[in-house]
Design an enzyme around this catalytic site. Structure first.
Site, PDB file in Angstrom:
ATOM      1  N   LYS A 243     -17.134 -15.895  -6.996  1.00  0.00           N
ATOM      2  CA  LYS A 243     -16.635 -14.866  -6.102  1.00  0.00           C
ATOM      3  C   LYS A 243     -16.969 -15.312  -4.721  1.00  0.00           C
ATOM      4  O   LYS A 243     -17.723 -16.325  -4.539  1.00  0.00           O
ATOM      5  CB  LYS A 243     -17.861 -13.799  -6.316  1.00  0.00           C
ATOM      6  CG  LYS A 243     -17.262 -12.534  -5.993  1.00  0.00           C
ATOM      7  CD  LYS A 243     -16.225 -11.910  -6.969  1.00  0.00           C
ATOM      8  CE  LYS A 243     -15.561 -10.479  -6.707  1.00  0.00           C
ATOM      9  NZ  LYS A 243     -14.991  -9.956  -7.524  1.00  0.00           N
TER      10      LYS A 243
ATOM     11  N   LYS B 134     -12.997 -18.631 -11.176  1.00  0.00           N
ATOM     12  CA  LYS B 134     -12.206 -17.567 -10.661  1.00  0.00           C
ATOM     13  C   LYS B 134     -13.003 -16.457 -10.109  1.00  0.00           C
ATOM     14  O   LYS B 134     -13.857 -15.929 -11.116  1.00  0.00           O
ATOM     15  CB  LYS B 134     -11.285 -17.303 -12.218  1.00  0.00           C
ATOM     16  CG  LYS B 134     -10.173 -16.184 -11.552  1.00  0.00           C
ATOM     17  CD  LYS B 134      -8.930 -17.023 -11.389  1.00  0.00           C
ATOM     18  CE  LYS B 134      -7.844 -16.053 -10.838  1.00  0.00           C
ATOM     19  NZ  LYS B 134      -8.098 -15.746  -9.819  1.00  0.00           N
TER      20      LYS B 134
ATOM     21  N   ASN C 237      -7.326   0.370  -5.147  1.00  0.00           N
ATOM     22  CA  ASN C 237      -6.381  -0.020  -5.702  1.00  0.00           C
ATOM     23  C   ASN C 237      -6.782   0.260  -7.273  1.00  0.00           C
ATOM     24  O   ASN C 237      -6.078   0.731  -8.155  1.00  0.00           O
ATOM     25  CB  ASN C 237      -6.464  -1.821  -5.790  1.00  0.00           C
ATOM     26  CG  ASN C 237      -5.682  -2.443  -6.562  1.00  0.00           C
ATOM     27  OD1 ASN C 237      -5.968  -2.627  -7.849  1.00  0.00           O
ATOM     28  ND2 ASN C 237      -4.472  -2.913  -6.305  1.00  0.00           N
TER      29      ASN C 237
HETATM   30  P1  NAD Z   1     -10.140  -1.079  -2.738  1.00  0.00           P
HETATM   31  O1  NAD Z   1     -10.772  -1.633  -1.449  1.00  0.00           O
HETATM   32  O2  NAD Z   1      -8.788  -1.034  -2.998  1.00  0.00           O
HETATM   33  O3  NAD Z   1     -10.910   0.465  -2.906  1.00  0.00           O
HETATM   34  C1  NAD Z   1     -11.986   0.637  -2.638  1.00  0.00           C
HETATM   35  C2  NAD Z   1     -12.228   2.475  -2.528  1.00  0.00           C
HETATM   36  O4  NAD Z   1     -13.729   2.498  -2.672  1.00  0.00           O
HETATM   37  C3  NAD Z   1     -11.966   2.836  -1.196  1.00  0.00           C
HETATM   38  O5  NAD Z   1     -10.878   4.027  -1.636  1.00  0.00           O
HETATM   39  C4  NAD Z   1     -13.050   3.139  -0.508  1.00  0.00           C
HETATM   40  O6  NAD Z   1     -12.513   4.315   0.372  1.00  0.00           O
HETATM   41  C5  NAD Z   1     -14.080   3.713  -1.520  1.00  0.00           C
HETATM   42  N1  NAD Z   1     -15.324   3.448  -1.089  1.00  0.00           N
HETATM   43  C6  NAD Z   1     -15.993   2.603  -0.437  1.00  0.00           C
HETATM   44  N2  NAD Z   1     -17.219   2.975  -0.219  1.00  0.00           N
HETATM   45  C7  NAD Z   1     -17.338   4.103  -0.963  1.00  0.00           C
HETATM   46  C8  NAD Z   1     -18.496   4.835  -1.190  1.00  0.00           C
HETATM   47  N3  NAD Z   1     -19.529   4.641  -0.560  1.00  0.00           N
HETATM   48  N4  NAD Z   1     -18.394   5.937  -2.061  1.00  0.00           N
HETATM   49  C9  NAD Z   1     -17.075   6.375  -2.485  1.00  0.00           C
HETATM   50  N5  NAD Z   1     -15.987   5.559  -2.302  1.00  0.00           N
HETATM   51  C10 NAD Z   1     -16.054   4.485  -1.476  1.00  0.00           C
HETATM   52  O7  NAD Z   1     -11.094  -1.826  -3.838  1.00  0.00           O
HETATM   53  P2  NAD Z   1     -10.602  -2.169  -5.282  1.00  0.00           P
HETATM   54  O8  NAD Z   1     -10.040  -3.398  -5.566  1.00  0.00           O
HETATM   55  O9  NAD Z   1     -10.200  -0.723  -5.984  1.00  0.00           O
HETATM   56  O10 NAD Z   1     -12.254  -2.604  -5.965  1.00  0.00           O
HETATM   57  C11 NAD Z   1     -12.926  -1.311  -6.064  1.00  0.00           C
HETATM   58  C12 NAD Z   1     -14.000  -1.768  -7.008  1.00  0.00           C
HETATM   59  O11 NAD Z   1     -13.395  -2.556  -8.266  1.00  0.00           O
HETATM   60  C13 NAD Z   1     -14.866  -2.928  -6.694  1.00  0.00           C
HETATM   61  O12 NAD Z   1     -16.228  -2.930  -7.156  1.00  0.00           O
HETATM   62  C14 NAD Z   1     -14.308  -4.149  -7.229  1.00  0.00           C
HETATM   63  O13 NAD Z   1     -15.125  -5.439  -7.190  1.00  0.00           O
HETATM   64  C15 NAD Z   1     -13.658  -3.815  -8.396  1.00  0.00           C
HETATM   65  N6  NAD Z   1     -12.745  -4.560  -8.878  1.00  0.00           N
HETATM   66  C16 NAD Z   1     -11.321  -4.608  -8.304  1.00  0.00           C
HETATM   67  C17 NAD Z   1     -10.619  -5.309  -9.114  1.00  0.00           C
HETATM   68  C18 NAD Z   1      -9.072  -5.387  -8.416  1.00  0.00           C
HETATM   69  O14 NAD Z   1      -8.256  -6.127  -8.918  1.00  0.00           O
HETATM   70  N7  NAD Z   1      -8.863  -4.606  -7.250  1.00  0.00           N
HETATM   71  C19 NAD Z   1     -10.988  -6.068 -10.198  1.00  0.00           C
HETATM   72  C20 NAD Z   1     -12.127  -6.000 -10.838  1.00  0.00           C
HETATM   73  C21 NAD Z   1     -12.955  -5.279 -10.256  1.00  0.00           C
END
Ligand code: NAD
Length: 429
Positions: free
Chosen positions: A105, A69, A220
């Site tokens: 992934k 997953k 998110n």
């Molecule tokens: P997203 O695309 O919704 O948001 C990412 C955010 O990070 C955006 O606001 C973007 O502008 C910002 N960003 C990008 N580059 C940046 C930088 N250099 N400096 C500061 N901000 C920056 O992504 P997300 O889903 O919120 O995921 C964020 C992190 O959380 C990732 O590492 C992802 O792997 C991890 N994650 C997300 C989920 C999920 O369900 N969404 C689950 C587990 C882990």
């Protein structure tokens, strides 16, 4: 000296933490090698009639605990090395929260902001054509990650169903509700991190209303954790996106900030957008400055590798809650630990997303639709149980929370591998 790759960094940490879990050598060996890695070149017909090729990846790291997953990321920096590291972390994460999944992934090296909506749909469908035999409801179940969303998951599910001539909502999670998605999936990652943060605050005997938080990344994960923590009484004093960061001693109103960001598309523009600009005093800071603010809790919620041995020394937060995957490099662990900073590690703090993805998969397989209350209460139960297992092991064994989380996960995976027989078993028969 050449810089260590993300996967090398993840392996160094795994080896170092596995030594604390008292594992059989062959169990460690099994976890050092990804099970399957596929790279595909995706041809895409652009709106102007030209054809472009995009590199796409999927790694199924380890399936000891069940079908693999993990999310699919659309980002210009996606590469094979990063995908392998992320799939290893997914393996550990699913085990920490006790899900019947292994880790995987995927991703495409692309800047999705440069694609039209039609190009984005074609790319999403092309990804599934490229990996149609690699994924499947009993094999490998993708989900959203950075710059992919529910609509993209819906396109991917439709493509899979048309290739396999079947109905298969359980092939992918994070779908729109109308297409079999689960209520409560949208804020699950932020909510899981929020629940962990509340538990940490309780354990530390801190007062919620005294807590000052800085969040890097306003997507998110970052938005929902900030929103929930603010609702609980904490002050969110800094927040950032890829364009820059903003700081206010008095704290931000997260909902208005989010609404404004949806319109202006960047956080820097938000406060210069008449309405809020005039109400709340703020200063523009850099993402690097945000990391070293004097706050109680720092939440990196953007990308991996932002805290290194170079900037770790500047961190003043009392605790770090990792929503991003791998935001602290292994090389920085000792510095962070020596400063007495509590780190709720990614493999626990951001596990809310995959937990509700699991609930979605269960609903799809059983033809059920759970209420939002059911999803949220089961998420709460699982996250609090996982946090407390990790906390207790950390207290009793004198481990950091990251060490304890890895030990919990590795022991669960080890039991499954050992049940098939290890060297010790075969030599004594
Ligand atoms: P997203 O695309 O919704 O948001 C990412 C955010 O990070 C955006 O606001 C973007 O502008 C910002 N960003 C990008 N580059 C940046 C930088 N250099 N400096 C500061 N901000 C920056 O992504 P997300 O889903 O919120 O995921 C964020 C992190 O959380 C990732 O590492 C992802 O792997 C991890 N994650 C997300 C989920 C999920 O369900 N969404 C689950 C587990 C882990």
């Amino acid at each position: 000296m050449t810089q260590q790759s993300t996967f090398e960094d993840a392996l160094f940490r795994l080896k170092s933490l596995a030594s604390l879990a008292d594992l059989k050598p062959e169990v460690i060996e099994a976890l050092l090698h990804p099970k399957q890695m596929l790279e595909v070149s995706l041809p895409l017909r652009m709106d102007d009639g030209s054809k472009k090729y995009f590199s796409a990846y999927r790694c199924r790291y380890n399936n000891a605990l069940g079908p693999t997953k993990g999310g699919i990321r659309f980002h210009p920096n996606v590469n094979q090395d990063e995908v392998k590291a992320l799939s290893l972390w997914m393996t550990i994460k699913c085990a920490v929260v006790g899900l019947p999944f292994g880790g995987a992934k995927g991703g495409v090296t692309v800047n999705p902001k440069q694609l039209s909506p039609m190009e984005l749909e074609r790319l999403s469908r092309a990804y599934v054509r490229g990996f149609a035999d690699f994924i499947g409801p009993h094999l490998d179940i993708p989900a959203p990650d950075v710059y992919t969303n529910a609509r993209i998951m819906g396109w991917m599910m439709a493509e899979y169903e048309s290739i396999h001539r079947t109905h298969a909502p359980d092939v992918i999670t994070g779908k729109p509700i109308e297409l079999g998605g689960s209520l409560g999936r949208d804020d699950a990652t932020g909510r899981g991190a929020y629940l962990c943060t509340l538990e940490l605050i309780k354990k530390m005997n801190w007062t919620l209303t005294d807590i000052r938080v800085a969040v890097q990344g306003f997507g998110n994960g970052g938005y929902h954790v900030a929103r929930l923590l603010q609702q609980a009484g904490c002050k969110i004093v800094a927040i950032s996106d890829s364009q820059g960061a903003i700081y206010s001693e008095n704290g931000f109103d997260i909902e208005s900030l989010w609404e404004e960001k949806q319109q202006s598309k960047q956080i820097k523009g938000v406060y210069c957008n008449d309405s809020i600009c005039e109400i709340i005093e703020h200063s523009a800071i850099t993402n690097e400055q945000l990391l070293s603010l004097d706050v109680d809790i720092l939440i990196p919620a953007a990308l991996e590798g932002v805290i290194t041995k170079h900037n770790a020394v500047n961190i003043k937060a009392k605790a770090i809650v990792e929503i991003a995957n791998g935001p602290i490099l292994f090389e920085a662990d000792d510095i962070i630990n020596s400063k007495g900073i509590h780190v709720v590690p990614d493999v626990l703090a951001n596990a809310g997303g995959v937990t509700v993805s699991y609930f979605e998969w269960v609903q799809n397989r059983g033809g059920q639709s759970w209420s939002l209350e059911q999803v949220q209460s089961q998420l709460k139960e699982k996250m609090i149980a996982a946090f407390n297992d990790v906390w207790t092991l950390s207290e009793t064994g004198g481990h950091t929370l990251r060490e304890a989380a890895y030990i919990c996960a590795l022991r669960k995976i080890s039991r499954v591998i050992e049940a098939q027989g290890t060297r010790q078993y075969f030599l004594t028969r």
